[in-house]
Design a protein around this motif. Structure first.
Motif, PDB file in Angstrom:
ATOM      1  N   ALA A  57       0.837  -1.207   0.000  1.00 23.92           N
ATOM      2  CA  ALA A  57       0.000   0.000   0.000  1.00 23.92           C
ATOM      3  C   ALA A  57       0.871   1.256   0.000  1.00 23.92           C
ATOM      4  N   PHE A  58       1.959   1.234   0.780  1.00 28.03           N
ATOM      5  CA  PHE A  58       2.882   2.376   0.773  1.00 28.03           C
ATOM      6  C   PHE A  58       3.428   2.623  -0.635  1.00 28.03           C
ATOM      7  N   LEU A  59       3.774   1.536  -1.323  1.00 27.54           N
ATOM      8  CA  LEU A  59       4.294   1.674  -2.690  1.00 27.54           C
ATOM      9  C   LEU A  59       3.238   2.235  -3.632  1.00 27.54           C
ATOM     10  N   ASP A  60       2.010   1.722  -3.536  1.00 26.52           N
ATOM     11  CA  ASP A  60       0.930   2.201  -4.404  1.00 26.52           C
ATOM     12  C   ASP A  60       0.686   3.694  -4.199  1.00 26.52           C
ATOM     13  N   LEU A  61       0.699   4.121  -2.943  1.00 29.37           N
ATOM     14  CA  LEU A  61       0.434   5.524  -2.634  1.00 29.37           C
ATOM     15  C   LEU A  61       1.587   6.432  -3.046  1.00 29.37           C
ATOM     16  N   SER A  62       2.799   5.902  -3.072  1.00 28.28           N
ATOM     17  CA  SER A  62       3.986   6.727  -3.313  1.00 28.28           C
ATOM     18  C   SER A  62       4.320   6.891  -4.790  1.00 28.28           C
ATOM     19  N   ARG A  63       3.861   5.991  -5.625  1.00 26.96           N
ATOM     20  CA  ARG A  63       4.269   6.024  -7.041  1.00 26.96           C
ATOM     21  C   ARG A  63       3.822   7.284  -7.776  1.00 26.96           C
ATOM     22  N   HIS A  64       2.740   7.905  -7.326  1.00 24.97           N
ATOM     23  CA  HIS A  64       2.249   9.091  -8.037  1.00 24.97           C
ATOM     24  C   HIS A  64       3.257  10.236  -7.990  1.00 24.97           C
ATOM     25  N   THR A  65       4.195  10.203  -7.038  1.00 23.65           N
ATOM     26  CA  THR A  65       5.153  11.303  -6.904  1.00 23.65           C
ATOM     27  C   THR A  65       6.112  11.394  -8.091  1.00 23.65           C
ATOM     28  N   ILE A  66       6.309  10.288  -8.814  1.00 19.44           N
ATOM     29  CA  ILE A  66       7.266  10.295  -9.928  1.00 19.44           C
ATOM     30  C   ILE A  66       6.632   9.935 -11.262  1.00 19.44           C
ATOM     31  N   GLU A  67       5.335   9.710 -11.285  1.00 18.35           N
ATOM     32  CA  GLU A  67       4.696   9.241 -12.521  1.00 18.35           C
ATOM     33  C   GLU A  67       4.330  10.366 -13.482  1.00 18.35           C
TER      34      GLU A  67
END
Length: 287
Positions: free
Chosen positions: A169-179
């Motif tokens: 879940a942490f990964l899913d939430l964090s990916r938007h920062t670099i997408e």
């Protein structure tokens, strides 16, 4: 110091003729704070921040960088626990507000707050010395905030205290920062900077509802996936520390566009525009 006259008062009743002292006080108790009063309250806070010792600023900024990590933890726990996608989309962002509640109510130094509070003294004095103090404050707060977020992100990535589902879940939430592209991240950051500075503008007028204001404004940031330089740094640092992003992506895809957007949103849309609505009232010559 001379006692303020009625013309110096922020009480709207001071402008009315034929009012007794009691009536003036009753009107003041029922009136909303004027824009000029809010402005001067925040300016006073900004003047105080500019006088703080550099070591105190660094410690407060470090505390804020660590505390803001609670946003990722609580939002991640909600994200992992809620199965229904629609419900998760609406409820999980509430977790994002927790870190901001701790930082703002705890009076810790957060960089995006400082796109408003010290800018008002700068606009008031229009002095190069104040500008130098503002830039120094920004540098100290930003650096200490970022150090705190990287320390928090490292702890999440390497301590193994959360189960696999929560880590995912942490990964899913964090990916938007670099997408996103540079331009889209910048625009999302403008919205985040505007909302945080607007929140700081509203807080002096809502003494009994500060928690509600913080929750509402930061919930909107999370719901819209707007880019916040400090909260997002925790997420992006976690990606880097866990091997899911590079330092180059952190710097170019997240940090630079988000920093520029937050500054633009906080200073231009709030500090300058809100200052503009009260400048004539504050700058009028004394009679």
């Amino acid at each position: 110091m001379d006692k303020p006259t009625d013309s110096d008062s922020f009480n709207p009743a001071s402008e009315l003729d034929g009012m007794s002292a009691r009536q003036t006080k009753e009107i003041e108790s029922q009136s909303r704070p004027s824009a000029a009063l809010i402005h001067e309250t925040i300016r006073a806070e900004g003047e105080q921040e500019l006088r703080r010792h550099w070591w105190a600023i660094l410690m407060s900024g470090l505390a804020a960088g660590l505390s803001i990590g609670l946003s990722l933890i609580v939002q991640g726990e909600f994200h992992a626990a809620i199965v229904d996608e629609a419900t998760r989309r609406l409820v999980a962002p509430l977790g994002y507000t927790v870190g901001f509640l701790v930082v703002v109510l705890g009076r810790q130094q957060l960089f995006t707050e400082n796109t408003l509070t010290p800018i008002l003294p700068l606009l008031h004095h229009r002095d190069l010395g104040i500008l130098a103090k503002v830039l120094k404050l920004w540098a100290l707060v930003l650096a200490s905030n970022i150090v705190g977020t990287w320390a928090f992100g490292s702890a999440l990535a390497h301590t193994g205290i959360f189960d696999a589902r929560t880590m995912a879940a942490f990964l899913d939430l964090s990916r938007h920062t670099i997408e996103g592209s540079f331009s889209s991240t910048f625009v999302r950051a403008v919205f985040a900077g505007w909302l945080i500075a607007l929140m700081m503008w509203l807080l002096p007028a809502t003494k009994g509802s500060r928690v509600h204001i913080i929750v509402i404004m930061t919930y909107v940031i999370a719901l819209g996936e707007f880019s916040h330089i400090i909260a997002g740094s925790t997420e992006c640092a976690f990606l880097v520390q866990s091997g899911n992003a590079s330092l180059h992506q952190y710097a170019s895809s997240f940090f630079l566009p988000t920093l520029l957007g937050n500054i633009a949103g906080g200073t231009t849309l709030v500090a300058l525009l809100n200052y503009g609505q009260v400048a004539a009232e504050l700058d009028k010559p004394e009679e």
